[in-house]
Design an enzyme around this catalytic site. Structure first.
Site, mmCIF file in Angstrom:
data_model
loop_
_atom_site.group_PDB
_atom_site.id
_atom_site.type_symbol
_atom_site.label_atom_id
_atom_site.label_comp_id
_atom_site.label_asym_id
_atom_site.label_seq_id
_atom_site.Cartn_x
_atom_site.Cartn_y
_atom_site.Cartn_z
ATOM 1 N N ASP A 109 0.830 -1.210 0.000
ATOM 2 C CA ASP A 109 0.000 0.000 0.000
ATOM 3 C C ASP A 109 0.860 1.254 0.000
ATOM 4 O OD1 ASP A 109 0.973 -0.416 2.563
ATOM 5 O OD2 ASP A 109 -0.972 -0.820 3.463
ATOM 6 N N ASN A 150 -7.406 -3.055 14.394
ATOM 7 C CA ASN A 150 -8.795 -3.331 13.990
ATOM 8 C C ASN A 150 -8.891 -4.516 13.025
ATOM 9 O OD1 ASN A 150 -7.756 -2.259 11.655
ATOM 10 N ND2 ASN A 150 -9.138 -0.509 11.532
ATOM 11 N N HIS A 161 -7.107 -4.876 10.216
ATOM 12 C CA HIS A 161 -6.860 -4.609 8.801
ATOM 13 C C HIS A 161 -5.583 -5.283 8.319
ATOM 14 C CE1 HIS A 161 -4.596 -0.497 9.487
ATOM 15 N NE2 HIS A 161 -3.714 -1.458 9.309
#
Ligand code: GLP
Length: 253
Positions: free
Chosen positions: A67, A136, A138
Protein backbone atom coordinates in the site's frame (compact mmCIF):
# COMPACT_ATOMS: atom_id res chain seq x y z
CA UNK A 1 -1.88 -22.41 9.14
CA UNK A 2 1.50 -22.69 10.70
CA UNK A 3 1.86 -20.82 13.93
CA UNK A 4 5.10 -19.82 15.61
CA UNK A 5 4.77 -18.14 18.96
CA UNK A 6 7.98 -16.45 20.00
CA UNK A 7 9.22 -15.29 23.36
CA UNK A 8 9.73 -11.70 22.23
CA UNK A 9 10.02 -9.30 19.31
CA UNK A 10 13.65 -10.12 18.61
CA UNK A 11 12.92 -13.80 18.22
CA UNK A 12 9.90 -12.94 16.06
CA UNK A 13 12.10 -10.88 13.75
CA UNK A 14 14.70 -13.64 13.48
CA UNK A 15 12.12 -16.31 12.71
CA UNK A 16 10.44 -14.10 10.10
CA UNK A 17 13.80 -13.37 8.47
CA UNK A 18 14.44 -17.10 8.26
CA UNK A 19 11.13 -17.60 6.40
CA UNK A 20 11.86 -14.79 3.92
CA UNK A 21 15.48 -15.87 3.42
CA UNK A 22 14.43 -19.46 2.74
CA UNK A 23 11.96 -18.28 0.11
CA UNK A 24 14.65 -16.27 -1.70
CA UNK A 25 17.23 -19.06 -1.39
CA UNK A 26 14.72 -21.54 -2.82
CA UNK A 27 13.72 -19.19 -5.65
CA UNK A 28 16.26 -16.42 -6.34
CA UNK A 29 13.78 -14.74 -8.73
CA UNK A 30 10.99 -14.75 -6.14
CA UNK A 31 8.28 -12.10 -6.16
CA UNK A 32 8.04 -10.76 -2.63
CA UNK A 33 5.19 -8.64 -1.28
CA UNK A 34 6.52 -6.25 1.35
CA UNK A 35 4.71 -4.56 4.22
CA UNK A 36 5.39 -1.41 6.22
CA UNK A 37 4.59 -0.40 9.79
CA UNK A 38 6.56 -0.84 12.99
CA UNK A 39 6.24 -4.62 13.15
CA UNK A 40 8.40 -5.67 10.16
CA UNK A 41 11.26 -3.28 11.04
CA UNK A 42 13.08 -5.98 13.03
CA UNK A 43 12.61 -8.42 10.16
CA UNK A 44 14.19 -5.93 7.75
CA UNK A 45 17.15 -5.40 10.10
CA UNK A 46 17.66 -9.14 10.26
CA UNK A 47 17.48 -9.43 6.47
CA UNK A 48 20.12 -6.71 6.10
CA UNK A 49 22.29 -8.72 8.51
CA UNK A 50 21.80 -11.86 6.42
CA UNK A 51 22.64 -9.95 3.25
CA UNK A 52 25.84 -8.59 4.83
CA UNK A 53 26.78 -12.13 5.88
CA UNK A 54 26.31 -13.29 2.28
CA UNK A 55 23.36 -15.52 3.21
CA UNK A 56 20.75 -13.85 0.99
CA UNK A 57 21.05 -12.33 -2.47
CA UNK A 58 18.27 -9.88 -3.35
CA UNK A 59 19.48 -9.20 -6.91
CA UNK A 60 16.94 -11.50 -8.56
CA UNK A 61 13.82 -10.63 -6.59
CA UNK A 62 10.92 -8.44 -7.68
CA UNK A 63 9.02 -6.51 -5.02
CA UNK A 64 5.45 -5.27 -4.67
CA UNK A 65 4.47 -3.26 -1.62
CA UNK A 66 1.04 -3.61 -0.11
CA UNK A 67 0.00 0.00 0.00
CA UNK A 68 0.88 3.68 -0.18
CA UNK A 69 -0.58 6.87 1.28
CA UNK A 70 -2.37 9.12 -1.17
CA UNK A 71 -0.88 12.59 -1.51
CA UNK A 72 2.68 11.75 -0.48
CA UNK A 73 5.52 11.78 -3.00
CA UNK A 74 8.08 8.98 -2.93
CA UNK A 75 10.53 11.39 -1.29
CA UNK A 76 8.16 12.27 1.57
CA UNK A 77 9.73 10.94 4.81
CA UNK A 78 6.47 9.17 5.73
CA UNK A 79 5.71 7.66 2.34
CA UNK A 80 5.89 3.89 2.36
CA UNK A 81 8.30 4.05 -0.57
CA UNK A 82 10.65 6.10 1.59
CA UNK A 83 10.12 3.74 4.53
CA UNK A 84 11.10 0.69 2.48
CA UNK A 85 14.02 2.47 0.90
CA UNK A 86 15.39 3.59 4.28
CA UNK A 87 14.71 0.38 6.17
CA UNK A 88 15.65 -2.23 3.58
CA UNK A 89 15.96 -1.55 -0.12
CA UNK A 90 18.89 0.91 0.02
CA UNK A 91 20.83 -1.51 2.24
CA UNK A 92 20.62 -4.65 0.11
CA UNK A 93 21.22 -5.39 -3.57
CA UNK A 94 17.59 -5.32 -4.75
CA UNK A 95 17.33 -3.89 -8.27
CA UNK A 96 15.60 -0.51 -8.25
CA UNK A 97 13.72 -1.23 -11.48
CA UNK A 98 12.12 -4.30 -9.90
CA UNK A 99 10.63 -2.37 -6.97
CA UNK A 100 6.89 -1.69 -7.30
CA UNK A 101 4.58 0.51 -5.23
CA UNK A 102 1.10 1.84 -5.74
CA UNK A 103 1.59 5.54 -6.53
CA UNK A 104 0.81 8.19 -3.91
CA UNK A 105 0.29 10.89 -6.54
CA UNK A 106 -1.94 10.25 -9.54
CA UNK A 107 -4.88 11.62 -11.47
CA UNK A 108 -6.89 8.49 -12.28
CA UNK A 109 -7.20 6.18 -9.26
CA UNK A 110 -8.96 3.39 -11.12
CA UNK A 111 -6.34 3.35 -13.85
CA UNK A 112 -3.40 3.14 -11.44
CA UNK A 113 -5.12 0.42 -9.42
CA UNK A 114 -5.78 -1.64 -12.55
CA UNK A 115 -2.20 -1.13 -13.62
CA UNK A 116 -0.84 -2.33 -10.28
CA UNK A 117 -2.92 -5.51 -10.46
CA UNK A 118 -1.73 -6.09 -14.01
CA UNK A 119 1.90 -5.62 -13.00
CA UNK A 120 1.55 -8.24 -10.26
CA UNK A 121 -0.08 -10.69 -12.66
CA UNK A 122 2.49 -10.08 -15.39
CA UNK A 123 5.30 -10.69 -12.91
CA UNK A 124 3.78 -14.13 -12.28
CA UNK A 125 2.06 -13.49 -8.96
CA UNK A 126 3.47 -12.99 -5.50
CA UNK A 127 5.37 -15.94 -4.03
CA UNK A 128 5.51 -14.65 -0.46
CA UNK A 129 3.42 -11.80 0.91
CA UNK A 130 4.56 -10.30 4.21
CA UNK A 131 1.75 -8.83 6.32
CA UNK A 132 1.35 -6.94 9.56
CA UNK A 133 -2.07 -6.49 11.12
CA UNK A 134 -3.90 -3.40 12.35
CA UNK A 135 -5.44 -3.33 15.82
CA UNK A 136 -8.79 -3.33 13.99
CA UNK A 137 -7.80 -6.42 11.99
CA UNK A 138 -6.86 -4.61 8.80
CA UNK A 139 -4.36 -6.11 6.38
CA UNK A 140 -2.57 -3.74 4.04
CA UNK A 141 -5.06 -0.90 4.26
CA UNK A 142 -8.12 -3.12 3.88
CA UNK A 143 -10.19 -1.58 6.61
CA UNK A 144 -13.17 -3.22 8.36
CA UNK A 145 -16.20 -2.96 6.05
CA UNK A 146 -19.42 -4.73 5.13
CA UNK A 147 -17.84 -6.38 2.11
CA UNK A 148 -14.36 -7.28 0.98
CA UNK A 149 -12.67 -5.21 -1.72
CA UNK A 150 -11.03 -7.75 -3.97
CA UNK A 151 -8.53 -5.81 -6.09
CA UNK A 152 -6.16 -2.93 -5.55
CA UNK A 153 -8.28 0.09 -4.67
CA UNK A 154 -8.47 3.56 -3.21
CA UNK A 155 -9.52 3.49 0.44
CA UNK A 156 -10.59 5.96 3.12
CA UNK A 157 -8.52 5.19 6.18
CA UNK A 158 -10.38 4.30 9.37
CA UNK A 159 -10.16 6.80 12.23
CA UNK A 160 -8.47 4.10 14.33
CA UNK A 161 -5.78 3.63 11.67
CA UNK A 162 -5.15 7.37 11.41
CA UNK A 163 -4.75 7.52 15.18
CA UNK A 164 -2.48 4.45 15.27
CA UNK A 165 -0.25 5.82 12.51
CA UNK A 166 -0.11 9.37 13.88
CA UNK A 167 2.95 8.31 15.89
CA UNK A 168 4.99 8.32 12.68
CA UNK A 169 3.82 11.78 11.64
CA UNK A 170 4.08 13.65 14.92
CA UNK A 171 0.61 15.12 14.48
CA UNK A 172 -2.64 13.35 13.62
CA UNK A 173 -3.65 16.08 11.18
CA UNK A 174 -0.60 15.25 9.05
CA UNK A 175 -1.73 11.66 8.42
CA UNK A 176 -3.20 11.24 4.93
CA UNK A 177 -6.90 10.27 4.96
CA UNK A 178 -6.66 7.98 1.94
CA UNK A 179 -4.42 5.26 0.60
CA UNK A 180 -4.12 2.85 -2.28
CA UNK A 181 -3.93 -0.73 -1.11
CA UNK A 182 -3.82 -4.18 -2.59
CA UNK A 183 -7.25 -5.74 -2.12
CA UNK A 184 -8.07 -8.80 -0.09
CA UNK A 185 -8.14 -10.80 -3.33
CA UNK A 186 -4.72 -9.48 -4.37
CA UNK A 187 -3.34 -10.64 -1.01
CA UNK A 188 -5.10 -14.01 -1.16
CA UNK A 189 -3.61 -14.66 -4.62
CA UNK A 190 -0.12 -14.80 -3.08
CA UNK A 191 1.24 -18.34 -3.06
CA UNK A 192 2.21 -18.01 0.59
CA UNK A 193 1.66 -15.44 3.32
CA UNK A 194 3.74 -14.52 6.36
CA UNK A 195 1.86 -12.54 8.99
CA UNK A 196 3.66 -10.85 11.86
CA UNK A 197 2.11 -9.47 15.04
CA UNK A 198 3.70 -8.23 18.22
CA UNK A 199 2.27 -6.97 21.49
CA UNK A 200 -0.94 -7.35 23.41
CA UNK A 201 -2.72 -4.60 21.47
CA UNK A 202 -2.75 -7.02 18.51
CA UNK A 203 -4.07 -10.03 20.49
CA UNK A 204 -7.75 -9.37 19.76
CA UNK A 205 -7.17 -8.91 16.01
CA UNK A 206 -4.98 -12.03 15.85
CA UNK A 207 -7.58 -14.13 17.65
CA UNK A 208 -9.99 -13.48 14.75
CA UNK A 209 -7.63 -15.37 12.43
CA UNK A 210 -8.64 -18.42 14.49
CA UNK A 211 -12.32 -17.61 14.87
CA UNK A 212 -13.70 -20.02 12.29
CA UNK A 213 -15.63 -17.09 10.76
CA UNK A 214 -14.65 -15.04 7.76
CA UNK A 215 -15.93 -11.55 8.37
CA UNK A 216 -15.09 -8.41 6.33
CA UNK A 217 -15.44 -6.41 9.54
CA UNK A 218 -12.16 -8.09 10.56
CA UNK A 219 -10.36 -8.33 7.22
CA UNK A 220 -7.55 -10.59 8.51
CA UNK A 221 -10.14 -13.30 9.20
CA UNK A 222 -10.07 -14.09 5.47
CA UNK A 223 -6.62 -15.62 5.92
CA UNK A 224 -8.32 -18.72 7.31
CA UNK A 225 -9.18 -19.59 3.72
CA UNK A 226 -5.59 -19.43 2.46
CA UNK A 227 -3.72 -22.73 2.16
CA UNK A 228 -0.22 -21.45 3.05
CA UNK A 229 -0.20 -18.95 5.89
CA UNK A 230 2.58 -18.75 8.45
CA UNK A 231 1.94 -16.66 11.52
CA UNK A 232 4.94 -15.50 13.49
CA UNK A 233 3.72 -13.71 16.57
CA UNK A 234 5.07 -13.04 20.01
CA UNK A 235 3.45 -14.49 23.09
CA UNK A 236 1.66 -11.25 23.97
CA UNK A 237 -0.06 -11.16 20.57
CA UNK A 238 -0.90 -14.86 21.00
CA UNK A 239 -2.60 -14.41 24.38
CA UNK A 240 -6.18 -14.69 23.18
CA UNK A 241 -5.57 -17.59 20.81
CA UNK A 242 -4.26 -19.59 23.72
CA UNK A 243 -7.30 -18.72 25.77
CA UNK A 244 -9.54 -19.88 22.93
CA UNK A 245 -7.50 -23.11 22.76
CA UNK A 246 -7.07 -22.85 19.01
CA UNK A 247 -7.37 -26.23 17.37
CA UNK A 248 -5.02 -25.06 14.62
CA UNK A 249 -2.15 -24.74 17.11
CA UNK A 250 0.48 -26.53 15.10
CA UNK A 251 3.76 -25.32 16.33
CA UNK A 252 5.05 -23.27 19.18
CA UNK A 253 8.51 -22.25 20.09
C1 GLP B 1 -0.34 0.15 8.64
C2 GLP B 1 -0.05 -0.64 7.36
C3 GLP B 1 -0.29 -2.10 7.56
C4 GLP B 1 0.32 -2.55 8.88
C5 GLP B 1 -0.37 -1.88 10.03
C6 GLP B 1 0.18 -2.27 11.39
O1 GLP B 1 -1.55 0.79 8.68
N1 GLP B 1 -0.76 -0.20 6.23
O2 GLP B 1 0.25 -2.82 6.47
O3 GLP B 1 0.21 -3.94 9.02
O4 GLP B 1 -0.26 -0.49 9.87
O5 GLP B 1 1.27 -1.48 11.68
P1 GLP B 1 2.25 -1.68 12.90
O6 GLP B 1 3.12 -2.82 12.54
O7 GLP B 1 3.01 -0.39 12.98
O8 GLP B 1 1.42 -1.93 14.10
Amino acid sequence: MQLYVTEDYRELSKKAAQVVAEQIQKKPGAIIGFATGGTPMGLYEELIGKYNQGEVDFSGITTFNLDEYVGLTREHPQSYYHFMWENLFSKVNVKKERIHFPPGIFTDAQAVCRQYEAQMDEAGGIDLQILGIGTNGHIGFNEPADTFEISTHLVDLAEETIEANARFFGDKTEVPRKAITMGVGSIMKAKSILLLASGKNKAEAVSHIYSGFVDPRVPASVLQLHPHVTLVIDKEAAQLIEEKGASTWLHSQ
